[in-house]
Design a protein around this motif. Structure first.
Motif, short mmCIF file in Angstrom:
data_model
loop_
_atom_site.label_atom_id
_atom_site.label_comp_id
_atom_site.label_asym_id
_atom_site.label_seq_id
_atom_site.Cartn_x
_atom_site.Cartn_y
_atom_site.Cartn_z
N ALA A 29 -9.82 45.11 39.12
CA ALA A 29 -10.30 45.90 37.98
C ALA A 29 -10.08 45.18 36.66
N CYS A 30 -9.20 44.18 36.66
CA CYS A 30 -8.87 43.47 35.42
C CYS A 30 -9.81 42.31 35.12
N ILE A 31 -10.70 41.97 36.05
CA ILE A 31 -11.57 40.79 35.84
C ILE A 31 -12.45 40.96 34.61
N PRO A 32 -13.17 42.06 34.43
CA PRO A 32 -13.98 42.19 33.20
C PRO A 32 -13.12 42.19 31.94
N TRP A 33 -11.92 42.75 32.05
CA TRP A 33 -11.03 42.76 30.88
C TRP A 33 -10.62 41.33 30.51
N ALA A 34 -10.31 40.53 31.53
CA ALA A 34 -9.96 39.13 31.27
C ALA A 34 -11.13 38.41 30.63
N TRP A 35 -12.35 38.71 31.06
CA TRP A 35 -13.54 38.12 30.45
C TRP A 35 -13.64 38.53 28.99
N ALA A 36 -13.35 39.80 28.70
CA ALA A 36 -13.40 40.29 27.32
C ALA A 36 -12.38 39.56 26.45
N ILE A 37 -11.17 39.39 26.98
CA ILE A 37 -10.12 38.69 26.23
C ILE A 37 -10.57 37.26 25.92
N ASN A 38 -11.05 36.57 26.93
CA ASN A 38 -11.47 35.18 26.75
C ASN A 38 -12.63 35.08 25.77
N GLY A 77 -23.80 39.07 28.07
CA GLY A 77 -22.41 39.16 28.52
C GLY A 77 -22.23 40.13 29.66
N ASN A 78 -23.01 41.22 29.67
CA ASN A 78 -22.95 42.16 30.79
C ASN A 78 -23.32 41.47 32.10
N CYS A 79 -24.36 40.65 32.05
CA CYS A 79 -24.78 39.93 33.26
C CYS A 79 -23.66 39.02 33.78
N LEU A 80 -23.05 38.25 32.89
CA LEU A 80 -22.03 37.30 33.31
C LEU A 80 -20.77 38.01 33.78
N SER A 81 -20.34 39.02 33.03
CA SER A 81 -19.13 39.75 33.41
C SER A 81 -19.30 40.47 34.74
N LEU A 82 -20.47 41.07 34.94
CA LEU A 82 -20.75 41.76 36.19
C LEU A 82 -20.72 40.80 37.38
N ALA A 83 -21.31 39.62 37.18
CA ALA A 83 -21.35 38.64 38.28
C ALA A 83 -19.94 38.20 38.67
N LEU A 84 -19.08 37.99 37.69
CA LEU A 84 -17.70 37.61 38.00
C LEU A 84 -16.97 38.72 38.75
N ALA A 85 -17.17 39.97 38.32
CA ALA A 85 -16.48 41.09 38.97
C ALA A 85 -17.04 41.36 40.38
N GLY A 116 -20.17 40.23 20.91
CA GLY A 116 -20.92 40.97 21.91
C GLY A 116 -20.52 40.59 23.32
N LEU A 117 -20.13 39.32 23.53
CA LEU A 117 -19.65 38.89 24.85
C LEU A 117 -18.37 39.63 25.22
N GLY A 118 -17.45 39.72 24.23
CA GLY A 118 -16.23 40.48 24.48
C GLY A 118 -16.50 41.96 24.69
N ALA A 119 -17.45 42.50 23.90
CA ALA A 119 -17.80 43.91 24.06
C ALA A 119 -18.36 44.18 25.45
N ALA A 120 -19.10 43.22 25.99
CA ALA A 120 -19.63 43.39 27.35
C ALA A 120 -18.50 43.47 28.36
N GLY A 121 -17.47 42.63 28.20
CA GLY A 121 -16.33 42.71 29.10
C GLY A 121 -15.62 44.05 29.02
N THR A 122 -15.47 44.53 27.80
CA THR A 122 -14.84 45.84 27.62
C THR A 122 -15.67 46.94 28.27
N PHE A 123 -16.98 46.91 28.07
CA PHE A 123 -17.89 47.91 28.65
C PHE A 123 -17.78 47.90 30.18
N ASN A 124 -17.79 46.69 30.75
CA ASN A 124 -17.72 46.61 32.22
C ASN A 124 -16.36 47.01 32.75
N THR A 125 -15.32 46.80 31.96
CA THR A 125 -13.99 47.25 32.38
C THR A 125 -13.94 48.77 32.48
#
Length: 819
Positions: free
Chosen positions: A758-767, A121-129, A45-54
């Motif tokens: 634009a790649c920051i959420p994607w990098a989060w999803a990969i990690n 994961g949405n919260c964390l990925s959004l904050a990073l982006a 779900g953490l990776g899915a959040a990164g994909t969603f935010n990407t």
């Protein structure tokens, strides 16, 4: 930024706490390996959040505050609701091979349990982006919160049972949303923030379920015990070590006497059953002070050493309900040292049911030790005439491979070597295991003991070993010194009177074995003879199950699975062949396959989207390699050091808490300092981030190699030191390694933020995806190659990340880093 940072910490804290809670709840409902599979997939779900935010960041980032708050509140609501919903799904993984509906139930469970990780994961990925110029700070708050969560959930589990904890964790989601709202301008937002925080504060009080108790598998011992008329749970205790349930069955009392001789005329007295996480039953035997009521104990294979020793000083490892302690008292033991990991078990036997057990643990000859058995062996200076280890897991869990992926440091070559050293001259080590056909545990234990004796410079191990068998148990006896003619005569007499078979002893004749409890073939005696001979390695390679000795580096004593045996087992499933299946390892591989398939989807879908919409010239391959390597490496290192510190710290809970919290907090501090270090390393150069990554990776690689070489010796010298000293040493070692480990990830994200935000959420999803894969892959590597190999792989992956960092898109990073 501070308010958002604290909100990120709260989300991370609750996420890690929820992950540990799910492991506890699913371990109660099912078994550890099934729990690991389900949680690993849910963590995607953490990776899915990164994909969603990407995919939707153009719409999400401008509305950061509202989206963050919505996801934080949904996260808080999802924590208890998904736990309650998951228990309504009639999932039983043991039926998955013959009931196709179980695959649907498994998928439903994934979808339910993934939700909290997705919202968090949405919260964390959004904050990073959103705060790409302060990524190192956001990542610091993320790791700090996760580290506090690792400690906090352990403390909470000492106070509350796991099924009552999710509403408590929900408070963090509401508080995170409230903090972000308070950070907005305007009285309306501040009032909304205060209201949200207050809602979180009262949420555990108004939650209608008050905790969703897990549905225990019908194949577990507790479920079977409660089917007896009148059976009921009369006491419960919970802690991070497990849920204890004491069951009374007045109509059909427990009379637990595993492998009791069929010639025995003594009836066991009534007993209570202590079940750990719904299984692994340990009996509390009623004792009224009359020794004749315990005569049945002399009819067990575990009583053998008392017929060779007179008034021994006894060490019982894994005392549980106290049956081995009773056996020692019945046979005139001079002293009994009883070691039990869970203090709640000691309290139940000695206090709550003290009168029932005849004040077993109150006897002046009995000394209690609430400690890990292996750790006690390593640290004690006392010598014993007898060290007893008997049936520390249930037959059901053993037969189904329920503990196949559980690390056990009590059955390794090093553990048996330690036990041998603690024996007085002429003393005995006696280990009792369940009998399986074809044999697995017994032969692996025998091979492990042979290697331990060889390591102890015993020229002829076969002269000091005996192996006997009842209809359901085996007992291995290892003497410190040659078994004398009188010893052998007593062993023969003991077994003949009780109709036990001797499968190995010095000078065993072919006609002496397989006489009473007849097997189709004399598997055990033939196997033992092969394991003591020169063709030992060839025999282990040809055998249908993995019986190579377990070691501290590969502590999987209960792992017996071999792929080449699988077709034979599956072909026999209609004839009762499934009990031969050791489920743990196939489930682990199944988890890896599912996780790889889902991870590839989560990683590749946004890659195509980015290339089409945003990424002229984007080096997606370099980005994927860099963040994948970091995801694998960090988890590899963390998991390996948890195992290495378990023995040193002497307690699995302490080790896991110290390592996880230490790694996360010190890695967070490393992240927080990257800006200063980047400028300091190349004050006038354009590549400060790249240089810092290279230096950090080099430090990690060098320290990893040094740790593998020197830590065993260091831990050996400090084994007898006090708890504070060992904890401080552990934290120092972790800090030196984790500090540089925390630098490459935020530096990589910052480089993306300066050129390809634009790649920051994607990098989060990969990690996130690779971190999930790493937990599964690390276990597979440890089973086959050992934890030292996992550390070396982690170091190599940091090297790969460092090399790929040169290809990451970046501008002049040193000039724009803010402090």
């Amino acid at each position: 930024m501070i308010a958002v940072g604290l909100a990120v910490s709260l989300i991370s804290m609750a996420l890690l706490g929820h992950e540990i809670l799910l492991m506890r709840l699913l371990s109660i409902a099912q078994w550890h390996h099934f729990a690991g599979m389900i949680i690993s997939l849910a963590l995607l779900g953490l990776g899915a959040a990164g994909t969603f935010n990407t995919l939707f960041q153009k719409w999400l980032i401008p509305r950061f505050h509202r989206v963050f708050c919505l996801n934080a509140i949904l996260f808080g609501l999802a924590l208890p609701t998904t736990v309650g919903a998951a228990r309504l799904v009639p999932l039983n993984p043991l039926e998955i091979l013959w009931d196709p509906r179980q695959w649907l139930y498994l998928f439903q469970t994934y979808l339910i349990l993934i939700l909290p990780f997705f919202f968090g994961g949405n919260c964390l990925s959004l904050a990073l982006a959103r705060f790409k110029e302060n990524i190192h700070r956001v990542y610091f708050f993320d790791l700090l919160g996760a580290g506090l969560g690792a400690l906090g959930i352990v403390l909470l589990l000492f106070v509350l049972p796991p099924w009552e904890c999710p509403p408590i964790l929900s408070m963090a989601g509401f508080a995170a949303a409230g903090l972000v709202l308070l950070n907005e301008r305007g009285r309306r937002f501040r009032m909304a923030g205060i209201f949200t925080i207050l809602c979180g504060a009262v949420f555990p009080l108004i939650w209608p379920q008050g905790g969703a108790f897990p549905n225990v598998s019908p194949y577990k011992g507790l479920s079977a015990a409660l089917l007896s008329p009148g059976a009921r749970i009369v006491a419960e205790r919970t802690s991070p070590l497990g849920w204890l349930a004491v069951v009374e069955s007045p109509v059909i009392p427990f009379r637990h006497a595993p492998g009791m001789s069929l010639h025995c005329t003594a009836e066991p007295p009534a007993q209570l059953g202590i079940f750990v996480d719904g299984d692994s039953m340990s009996p509390i035997t009623r004792f009224d002070g009359n020794p004749t009521s315990l005569a049945f104990l002399d009819c067990l294979t575990s009583a053998l050493p008392f017929h060779l020793l007179k008034n021994p000083r006894v060490l019982v490892l894994g005392a549980g309900g106290g049956m081995d302690v009773l056996t020692a008292r019945l046979n005139g033991a001079r002293t009994v040292d009883a070691v039990e990991l869970d203090a709640n078990v000691i309290s139940l036997v000695g206090d709550t049911f003290g009168e029932y057990s005849g004040r077993l643990y109150g006897d002046e000859k009995v000394r209690l030790h609430a400690a890990d058995a292996r750790s006690f062996l390593s640290r004690t200076d006392t010598t014993f005439d007898l060290i007893q280890v008997s049936l520390l897991d249930s037959f059901t869990a053993s037969a189904t491979g329920g503990h196949a992926l559980s690390e056990s440091y009590l059955y390794t070559v090093e553990a048996l070597t330690d036990a041998y050293r603690r024996l007085a001259p002429g003393g005995c080590l006696a280990v009792t295991r369940w009998l399986k056909v074809p044999p697995r545990d017994s032969l692996k234990l025998f091979a492990t003991a042979v290697q331990a004796l060889e390591r102890s410079s015993v020229a002829s191990p076969q002269g000091q070993m005996a192996l006997i068998r009842s209809w359901s148990t085996t007992t291995l006896l290892v003497k410190k010194g040659e078994l004398s003619g009188k010893d052998l005569e007593r062993i023969r007499g003991f077994c003949a009177e009780r109709a036990f078979d001797i499968d190995f002893r010095p000078g065993l004749e072919p006609g002496e074995t397989n006489r009473f409890n007849v097997l189709d073939e004399p598997y055990l005696s033939e196997g033992a003879q092969a394991l003591i001979g020169e063709r030992r390695k060839e025999f282990m390679e040809r055998y249908k199950f993995a019986i190579e000795p377990a070691t501290d580096d590969r502590p999987y004593f209960l792992h017996f699975f071999k792929w080449r045996t699988l077709p034979e087992i599956l072909s026999a499933r209609g004839r009762g062949g499934l009990p031969l299946m050791e489920w743990g390892y196939p489930v682990l591989v199944m988890t890896l396959i599912q996780a790889v398939a889902l991870s590839l989807a989560l990683i590749l879908v946004p890659l195509f989207f980015l290339e089409r919409e945003r990424s002229a010239g984007m080096n997606g391959g370099r980005i994927a390699v860099y963040f994948s390597a970091l995801g694998f490496a960090f988890l590899f290192m963390e998991m390996a050091f948890i195992q290495k510190l378990i023995l040193f710290l002497g307690h699995p809970i302490y080790a896991a808490s110290v390592v996880i919290a230490g790694f996360l907090v010190f890695a967070g501090l490393g992240s927080r300092c990257v800006a200063v270090l980047s400028r300091a390393m190349t004050p006038n150069g354009p590549n400060g981030n790249v240089v810092t990554i290279l230096v950090a990776a080099a430090v990690v690689v060098i320290l990893s190699v040094l740790y593998v070489i020197f830590i065993p010796g260091l831990f050996g010298r400090l084994a007898s030191a006090g708890d504070p000293v060992r904890i401080v040493v552990s934290l120092v070692l972790i800090a030196l390694l984790a500090f540089p480990m925390g630098m490459p990830f935020p530096l990589g994200l910052k480089m993306l933020g300066e050129s390809q935000p634009a790649c920051i959420p994607w990098a989060w999803a990969i990690n996130g995806c690779t971190s999930v894969l790493a937990t599964v892959l690390a276990s597979l590597l440890a089973i086959h190659l050992g934890f030292n190999a996992v550390v070396i792989f982690a170091a190599a992956l940091y090297g790969v990340a460092a090399m790929s960092a040169r290809g990451l898109p970046h501008r002049n990073p040193a000039a724009n880093v803010r402090e």
